[in-house]
Every structure is written in structure tokens, then in C-alpha cells.
Scaffold this active site. Sequence first.
Site, PDB file in Angstrom:
ATOM      1  N   LYS A   3       0.833  -1.214   0.000  1.00 50.87           N
ATOM      2  CA  LYS A   3       0.000   0.000   0.000  1.00 50.87           C
ATOM      3  C   LYS A   3       0.872   1.271   0.000  1.00 50.87           C
ATOM      4  CE  LYS A   3      -4.006  -2.232   2.155  1.00 50.87           C
ATOM      5  NZ  LYS A   3      -5.075  -2.124   3.195  1.00 50.87           N
ATOM      6  N   TYR A  43     -11.782  -1.848  -4.111  1.00 49.42           N
ATOM      7  CA  TYR A  43     -12.377  -2.061  -2.790  1.00 49.42           C
ATOM      8  C   TYR A  43     -13.899  -1.902  -2.818  1.00 49.42           C
ATOM      9  CZ  TYR A  43      -8.041  -2.523  -0.068  1.00 49.42           C
ATOM     10  OH  TYR A  43      -6.864  -2.981   0.484  1.00 49.42           O
ATOM     11  N   PHE A  51     -15.658   3.645   6.489  1.00 51.55           N
ATOM     12  CA  PHE A  51     -14.294   4.064   6.184  1.00 51.55           C
ATOM     13  C   PHE A  51     -13.979   4.042   4.690  1.00 51.55           C
ATOM     14  CE2 PHE A  51     -14.238  -0.469   7.376  1.00 51.55           C
ATOM     15  CZ  PHE A  51     -13.693  -1.032   6.226  1.00 51.55           C
ATOM     16  N   ARG A  79      -1.993 -14.401   4.438  1.00 53.74           N
ATOM     17  CA  ARG A  79      -2.659 -13.629   5.494  1.00 53.74           C
ATOM     18  C   ARG A  79      -1.954 -13.845   6.841  1.00 53.74           C
ATOM     19  NH1 ARG A  79      -6.970 -10.895   3.470  1.00 53.74           N
ATOM     20  NH2 ARG A  79      -7.773 -10.387   5.513  1.00 53.74           N
ATOM     21  N   THR A  85      -5.448  -7.180  10.417  1.00 52.30           N
ATOM     22  CA  THR A  85      -5.752  -5.879   9.801  1.00 52.30           C
ATOM     23  C   THR A  85      -5.283  -4.730  10.693  1.00 52.30           C
ATOM     24  OG1 THR A  85      -7.733  -6.932   8.882  1.00 52.30           O
ATOM     25  CG2 THR A  85      -7.608  -4.530   8.745  1.00 52.30           C
ATOM     26  N   ARG A  96       2.461  -6.371   8.870  1.00 53.84           N
ATOM     27  CA  ARG A  96       1.720  -5.241   9.457  1.00 53.84           C
ATOM     28  C   ARG A  96       2.286  -4.838  10.818  1.00 53.84           C
ATOM     29  NH1 ARG A  96      -4.137  -7.227   7.120  1.00 53.84           N
ATOM     30  NH2 ARG A  96      -4.231  -5.790   5.349  1.00 53.84           N
ATOM     31  N   ASN A 106      -2.275   0.407   6.712  1.00 53.75           N
ATOM     32  CA  ASN A 106      -1.756  -0.871   7.217  1.00 53.75           C
ATOM     33  C   ASN A 106      -0.854  -1.635   6.233  1.00 53.75           C
ATOM     34  OD1 ASN A 106      -3.772  -1.723   5.538  1.00 53.75           O
ATOM     35  ND2 ASN A 106      -4.884  -2.907   7.062  1.00 53.75           N
ATOM     36  N   HIS A 109      -1.978  -5.377   1.439  1.00 54.00           N
ATOM     37  CA  HIS A 109      -3.263  -6.046   1.199  1.00 54.00           C
ATOM     38  C   HIS A 109      -3.005  -7.479   0.794  1.00 54.00           C
ATOM     39  CE1 HIS A 109      -7.038  -7.214  -0.721  1.00 54.00           C
ATOM     40  NE2 HIS A 109      -6.321  -7.561  -1.772  1.00 54.00           N
ATOM     41  N   GLU A 120      -8.543 -10.150  -8.510  1.00 58.16           N
ATOM     42  CA  GLU A 120      -7.599  -9.056  -8.230  1.00 58.16           C
ATOM     43  C   GLU A 120      -6.358  -9.139  -9.128  1.00 58.16           C
ATOM     44  OE1 GLU A 120      -9.188  -8.532  -3.667  1.00 58.16           O
ATOM     45  OE2 GLU A 120      -7.140  -9.225  -3.971  1.00 58.16           O
TER      46      GLU A 120
HETATM   47  P1  ATP Z   1      -7.052  -5.915   2.960  1.00 61.29           P
HETATM   48  O1  ATP Z   1      -8.334  -6.249   2.246  1.00 61.29           O
HETATM   49  O2  ATP Z   1      -6.522  -4.529   2.635  1.00 61.29           O
HETATM   50  O3  ATP Z   1      -6.022  -7.005   2.823  1.00 61.29           O
HETATM   51  P2  ATP Z   1      -8.126  -6.917   5.387  1.00 61.29           P
HETATM   52  O4  ATP Z   1      -8.691  -8.008   4.548  1.00 61.29           O
HETATM   53  O5  ATP Z   1      -7.237  -7.308   6.516  1.00 61.29           O
HETATM   54  O6  ATP Z   1      -7.339  -5.864   4.519  1.00 61.29           O
HETATM   55  P3  ATP Z   1     -10.683  -5.613   5.272  1.00 61.29           P
HETATM   56  O7  ATP Z   1     -11.749  -5.830   6.277  1.00 61.29           O
HETATM   57  O8  ATP Z   1     -10.818  -6.268   3.929  1.00 61.29           O
HETATM   58  O9  ATP Z   1      -9.291  -6.016   5.962  1.00 61.29           O
HETATM   59  O10 ATP Z   1     -10.520  -4.038   5.099  1.00 61.29           O
HETATM   60  C1  ATP Z   1      -9.899  -3.505   3.947  1.00 61.29           C
HETATM   61  C2  ATP Z   1      -9.065  -2.308   4.341  1.00 61.29           C
HETATM   62  O11 ATP Z   1      -9.910  -1.269   4.803  1.00 61.29           O
HETATM   63  C3  ATP Z   1      -8.094  -2.560   5.510  1.00 61.29           C
HETATM   64  O12 ATP Z   1      -6.901  -3.169   5.123  1.00 61.29           O
HETATM   65  C4  ATP Z   1      -7.869  -1.150   6.006  1.00 61.29           C
HETATM   66  O13 ATP Z   1      -6.947  -0.448   5.164  1.00 61.29           O
HETATM   67  C5  ATP Z   1      -9.252  -0.541   5.850  1.00 61.29           C
HETATM   68  N1  ATP Z   1     -10.037  -0.716   7.078  1.00 61.29           N
HETATM   69  C6  ATP Z   1     -10.605  -1.850   7.541  1.00 61.29           C
HETATM   70  N2  ATP Z   1     -11.251  -1.636   8.693  1.00 61.29           N
HETATM   71  C7  ATP Z   1     -11.089  -0.337   8.966  1.00 61.29           C
HETATM   72  C8  ATP Z   1     -11.527   0.515  10.018  1.00 61.29           C
HETATM   73  N3  ATP Z   1     -12.271   0.055  11.024  1.00 61.29           N
HETATM   74  N4  ATP Z   1     -11.171   1.831   9.965  1.00 61.29           N
HETATM   75  C9  ATP Z   1     -10.431   2.311   8.938  1.00 61.29           C
HETATM   76  N5  ATP Z   1      -9.986   1.569   7.907  1.00 61.29           N
HETATM   77  C10 ATP Z   1     -10.318   0.268   7.920  1.00 61.29           C
HETATM   78 MG    MG Z   2      -9.803  -7.652   2.764  1.00 64.86          MG
END
Ligand code: ATP
Ligand code: MG
Length: 132
Positions: A3, A43, A51, A79, A85, A96, A106, A109, A120
Site C-alpha cells: 500500500k 475495494y 471508512f 494472510r 488488519t 503489518r 496498514n 493487502h 484481483e
Molecule cells: P485488505 O483487504 O486490505 O487485505 P483486510 O482483509 O485485513 O485488509 P478488510 O476488512 O478487507 O481487511 O478491510 C480492507 C481495508 O480497509 C483494511 O486493510 C484497512 O486499510 C481498511 N479498514 C478496515 N477496517 C477499517 C476501520 N475500522 N477503519 C479504517 N480503515 C479500515
Molecule cells: Mg480484505
Amino acid sequence: MIKPDAVAGGHSGAILKQIEEAGFEIVALKLTHLSDAQASQFYAIHAERPFFKTLVEFMSSGKIIAAVLKKTNAVADFRTLIGNTNPEKADAGTVRKLYAKSIEFNAIHGSDSDENAMIEAGFFFSNFERFN
Ligand code: ATP
Ligand code: MG
């Protein structure tokens, strides 16, 4: 995807090294800068989340590195490698824990299923199957 925070922070090389040392083969790799529309599309599954707007702003704020990775059990193992996350909850040594500043910024991805990994990969590489 590495990211914008991690690319801008100069951590791309260290993260790619960590990914390779964990046994992933890099099948395709690209440095690029997502537009607002591309970040929204990537996304789209989170479009209704509170968010979403800041997530799209963040993901289009700077360069990212997209990679297609190959490994047995790749989705689950990746993962595990990247960690929770929320970096405060991530295990020591995960990407992370090492490089993320917050749940929002974070560092990395990872795809959440084989099906989404294919979608993707196709988002970033129109002909990625042929790199394999
Ligand atoms: P990613 O999809 O980026 O790998 P993830 O699968 O661990 O992350 P997701 O639930 O898919 O988590 O959320 C996608 C992204 O949205 C997160 O990586 C983070 O950048 C952002 N995000 C998730 N939860 C929050 C939150 N509560 N507040 C702010 N940003 C958030
Ligand atoms: Mg995700």
C-alpha cells in the site's frame, strides 16, 4: 499489494524480500499509482462501510506495488505472513506489525479467497496467466 504508506516509507524491498523468504514465488509485479476510480473499484466490496471514502483516498494517495504470488495454500499463508488488519493485534514479525501505522494505514493487502485472488490478479495484469 504493498500500500502507499509502505511504498512511500521505503519498505517495498524489505517486504518483497520477506515475501520471497516465506516461500512465495512472484509471478507478476508492477509499481503503479491507482486513480480514485481504480481504488474504488478494487475495494468496491467495502463501498457501504463508513471508512470507504478515506480508504479510497489513501489507496490513491501514492504509488502501490501489485504482485501475483504463487504458493501452496497461498491465501491463508499470506494472510498469516501479513498479520491482523489492525497492527496492534498483529503477531510479532508480521508485515503489518513491522510496517503498519494503524488499522487504516496498514502497509499491505492480501486477497481473502482464491476466487478474489483471481479477480484481483486480473485487475492489475490482463494476461497474468501467461506469466505463470
Ligand atoms: P485488505 O483487504 O486490505 O487485505 P483486510 O482483509 O485485513 O485488509 P478488510 O476488512 O478487507 O481487511 O478491510 C480492507 C481495508 O480497509 C483494511 O486493510 C484497512 O486499510 C481498511 N479498514 C478496515 N477496517 C477499517 C476501520 N475500522 N477503519 C479504517 N480503515 C479500515
Ligand atoms: Mg480484505
